[in-house]
Design an enzyme around this catalytic site. Structure first.
Site, short mmCIF file in Angstrom:
data_model
loop_
_atom_site.label_atom_id
_atom_site.label_comp_id
_atom_site.label_asym_id
_atom_site.label_seq_id
_atom_site.Cartn_x
_atom_site.Cartn_y
_atom_site.Cartn_z
N ASP A 194 18.91 13.21 -17.08
CA ASP A 194 19.77 14.28 -16.00
C ASP A 194 18.83 15.19 -15.57
OD1 ASP A 194 21.55 12.60 -16.77
OD2 ASP A 194 22.56 13.75 -18.37
N ARG A 247 23.95 9.61 -12.69
CA ARG A 247 25.18 9.50 -13.22
C ARG A 247 26.03 10.41 -12.99
NH1 ARG A 247 24.17 9.39 -19.75
NH2 ARG A 247 23.16 11.29 -19.73
#
Length: 425
Positions: free
Chosen positions: A285, A344
């Site tokens: 991330d 994501r």
């Protein structure tokens, strides 16, 4: 002489030359093979759909009567307001970046304040508060590596350890401009400080500009492969610009939020950020959070020395906002055996299986006109959502709604490179 034979030979030679030239052209320089609508695992925009995803759209205001933000190049003056460097250096006004920031904010000027930073490594955090005026921090050379702001910080630190790490000599004190930021973290009642307090550089300054410098959260591989959010740069302000900035870390290297001065993410604010000619490195991330960010001519690199898991983007875009992260004319690379993923969704408010369409954040990303090279999973370039763990589901329906809350909003258009092909399903 047989002219037909000569013609055939010439045609064969021309074909061989063309084939040789094609095979010697690097994959990232060859035309894109991506075609709409793509697959459920890798949805691709059409040319008409892609027209909706350009910088001006991401820079639009929540106020419909206000024109989109149109940032111009960062310009620095011949004579800055403050100079940070070694004591006794030419023109030096402060030996720490935080001291220069404090002086700029305490001036209470509506005019932009310029802080020049001479080459060197500057250990410790830097907090840039909200204020009536904007701040520009820039290295005095064109090499971003010449100015390096460093600190190892981990979201899993307890508050006492964090306080001693961040404020060992009392640079954050009552009465100083950034005290409220430090105080919001030291008063946390959780077991750990969390991602909101794990940044090396944290800015709430609207109009912030940074140029020609590196920010590194040096926690690196000193921790295990579990959750260790270690932010290099966090920005909460609107109209932020980064140019020729290197952001180095592992998890959540660049964290963008729409938080207020109470250090809370908001349900009704959209911040805007432009990143150009920069380099961002991490593992999980890497670029995360809430806001509209446009990356242009920026390189993203995933490392796998701490964990084999890897995601570039983790947007927590509000469900009623159409624009999250846009990467254009950029480059993506990853270490490893084609397991890394482009990103994501971060379903911020949801626990496992708790995603509620239209209420939970639904991350929005478009990667377009960019090179996606080695290391990425071409069959499944997007991962299941963080938080809710909802499976990735791209919308490939006819006359599709690009903001359908029942589907993911992670898209590509016209990308090239060995990591860009669409795999049939």
């Amino acid at each position: 002489m047989n002219t037909l034979s000569v013609t055939r030979r010439a045609a064969a030679l021309a074909f061989a030359v063309a084939l040789s030239a094609c095979s010697s052209t690097p994959p990232e320089d060859r035309p894109s093979t991506q075609e709409a609508p793509g697959t459920q695992s890798r949805p691709i925009l059409s040319a008409d759909e892609a027209q909706n995803f350009v910088p001006a759209r991401y820079f639009s205001s929540m106020n419909k009567d206000e024109a989109p933000w149109a940032p111009s190049s960062i310009r620095v003056p011949q004579q800055p307001d403050y100079v940070v460097g070694a004591a006794g250096g030419e023109g030096v006004t402060h030996t720490s970046i935080q001291a220069a920031v404090d002086a700029a904010i305490a001036k209470h000027s509506s005019a932009r304040q310029y802080i020049a930073i001479q080459p060197g490594e500057y250990p410790g955090t830097v907090y840039i508060p909200a204020s009536s005026g904007s701040v520009t921090l820039y290295g005095t050379t064109d090499n971003a590596a010449d100015v390096k702001i460093t600190q190892p910080l981990d979201s899993e630190l307890d508050v006492t350890t964090w306080r001693r790490t961040v404020n060992p000599a009392g640079k954050y004190m009552p009465g100083k401009p950034a005290w409220y930021m430090f105080d919001s973290c030291q008063n946390r009642r959780a077991a750990t400080v969390g991602v909101m307090c794990s940044a090396v550089v944290w800015s709430q300054n609207t109009g912030l500009q940074m140029q020609n410098l590196t920010i590194a959260n040096t926690l690196g591989d000193s921790v295990d492969a579990g959750n260790h959010q270690a932010v290099a740069l966090r920005t909460d302000g609107d109209k932020v610009q980064l140019n020729n900035v290197h952001l180095l870390g592992r998890q959540n290297t660049f964290f963008v939020t729409n938080s207020d001065v109470q250090n809370r993410m908001l349900p009704n604010r959209q911040t805007r950020t432009q990143v150009t000619n920069s380099y961002i490195e991490g593992d999980v991330d890497v670029v995360a959070g809430r806001g509209a960010v446009v990356f242009d001519k920026t390189e993203f690199h995933l490392v796998n020395s701490r964990t084999k898991e890897g995601y570039v983007f983790a947007p927590a875009t509000l469900p009623n906002m159409f624009y999250g992260f846009l990467a254009i004319n950029s480059r993506f690379t990853a270490a490893g055996d084609n397991t890394a993923q482009l990103g994501r969704a971060w379903d911020l408010e949801a626990a496992e299986n708790g995603y509620t369409a239209g209420q939970t954040s639904n991350g929005q990303v478009v990667i377009r006109d960019s090179a996606i090279n080695e290391g990425f999973n071409t069959a499944k370039p997007w991962g299941d959502a963080a938080g809710s763990k909802r499976p990735f589901a791209g919308n490939i329906g006819e006359k599709r709604d690009l903001n359908d809350a029942a589907a993911n909003r992670l898209w590509e258009y016209n990308n090239r490179g060995v990591g860009s092909p669409v795999v049939s399903e």
